[in-house]
Design an enzyme around this catalytic site. Structure first.
Site, PDB file in Angstrom:
ATOM      1  N   SER A  44     -27.376 -35.965  82.934  1.00  0.00           N
ATOM      2  CA  SER A  44     -27.371 -36.177  84.381  1.00  0.00           C
ATOM      3  C   SER A  44     -28.406 -37.182  84.851  1.00  0.00           C
ATOM      4  O   SER A  44     -28.254 -37.803  85.908  1.00  0.00           O
ATOM      5  CB  SER A  44     -27.601 -34.844  85.098  1.00  0.00           C
ATOM      6  OG  SER A  44     -28.764 -34.198  84.604  1.00  0.00           O
ATOM      7  N   HIS A 251     -33.744 -33.370  90.066  1.00  0.00           N
ATOM      8  CA  HIS A 251     -33.179 -34.629  89.587  1.00  0.00           C
ATOM      9  C   HIS A 251     -33.696 -35.778  90.455  1.00  0.00           C
ATOM     10  O   HIS A 251     -34.064 -35.572  91.610  1.00  0.00           O
ATOM     11  CB  HIS A 251     -31.651 -34.596  89.640  1.00  0.00           C
ATOM     12  CG  HIS A 251     -31.032 -33.811  88.536  1.00  0.00           C
ATOM     13  ND1 HIS A 251     -30.913 -32.448  88.572  1.00  0.00           N
ATOM     14  CD2 HIS A 251     -30.503 -34.204  87.336  1.00  0.00           C
ATOM     15  CE1 HIS A 251     -30.334 -32.026  87.460  1.00  0.00           C
ATOM     16  NE2 HIS A 251     -30.081 -33.071  86.690  1.00  0.00           N
TER      17      HIS A 251
END
Length: 269
Positions: A44, A251
């Site tokens: 990711s 993230h």
């Protein structure tokens, strides 16, 4: 007067030659960049989760033009660009499902992988929802995995990449530290938990860098670029817990991709 004119003429000719050489060098560099066949692999952090504007055709992989591979490709116009990085990918997912575009013609490869193998998501869930003692114990468990099991898994991926793309320059990118210690966060995790999580990121990066070097790959350290932009810094390039979109938690934001990951990759590529 003649001497002056001769000197001026010579200077003019030299300047013209220098500019011509510079222009030729620029054209050659642009031609070289355009000839690159680039493949972006990984998890990711490479697909761009957290940066938004996801390509609907990528489905649950959540690839985005805001991710560092797409940003680099947009700036350099390579001859070909294959973007197979996928959210949630572990080492075996990369080996099984992402290496298709690699070939003897591939010039450049980027990859982030290992965080999911080490249990990144479970570590953060434990630390957010459970006690400090449980958090630190789970971090230590992840570090033990990095010491004992992850190197072999990374070896498998890196060897597979080299077999399929024997001439490629391979850039392995690491992960940022999540927290600024002594920062602006007034609630959430304890300082001991934040310190332990940062230490786990360093531990993972060190192990990844060693395996990359042993395969002749280049390691791109993103920690310096994220310094001053961690969670609790007041200028974070990382999402903290995002209850509206839990998958984006921890993230990089779009700024984290463009300001953190892209320069690290550009410098290593």
């Amino acid at each position: 007067m003649k001497t002056f004119r001769a000197t001026a003429l010579a200077s003019s000719l030299l300047l013209g030659a220098a500019l011509t050489l510079a222009a030729a060098g620029t054209a050659q560099a642009d031609s070289s960049a355009a000839a690159v066949d680039y493949v972006a692999l990984g998890d990711s952090y490479s697909s761009g989760v957290g940066a938004g504007n996801y390509d609907s055709s990528s489905g649950s992989c959540k690839r985005t033009p805001r991710a560092y591979p797409a940003l680099w490709a947009a700036a350099n116009a390579p001859a070909s660009f294959a973007f197979t990085a996928c959210s949630g990918a572990r080492t075996n997912d990369v080996t099984a499902g992402q290496l298709g575009p690699l070939s003897s013609a591939t010039d450049l490869v980027s990859i982030t992988v290992g965080g999911n193998d080490a249990g990144f998501a479970d570590v953060m869930t434990t630390c957010v929802l459970q006690s400090e003692a449980n958090c630190i114990a789970r971090v230590n468990q992840a570090k033990s995995y990095v010491d004992t099991t992850l190197p072999g898994r990374l070896d498998s991926v890196y060897s597979a990449i080299r077999t399929k793309a024997p001439s490629a320059r391979v850039v392995v990118l690491g992960y940022p530290r999540f927290y600024k210690l002594g920062g602006s966060c007034l609630a959430g995790l304890t300082e001991n938990e934040r310190r332990a999580i940062n230490g786990a990121a360093d531990h993972l990066n060190a192990a990844t860098a060693k395996r990359a070097a042993d395969h002749g790959f280049t390691f791109g350290d993103v920690v310096p670029n994220f310094t001053g932009h961690e969670i609790c810094s007041g200028s974070s390039w990382l999402h903290s817990v995002n209850w509206l979109n839990i998958g984006e938690s921890y993230h990089p934001t779009a700024q984290g991709q463009s300001g953190g990951y892209l320069p690290a990759f550009r410098n290593a590529a």
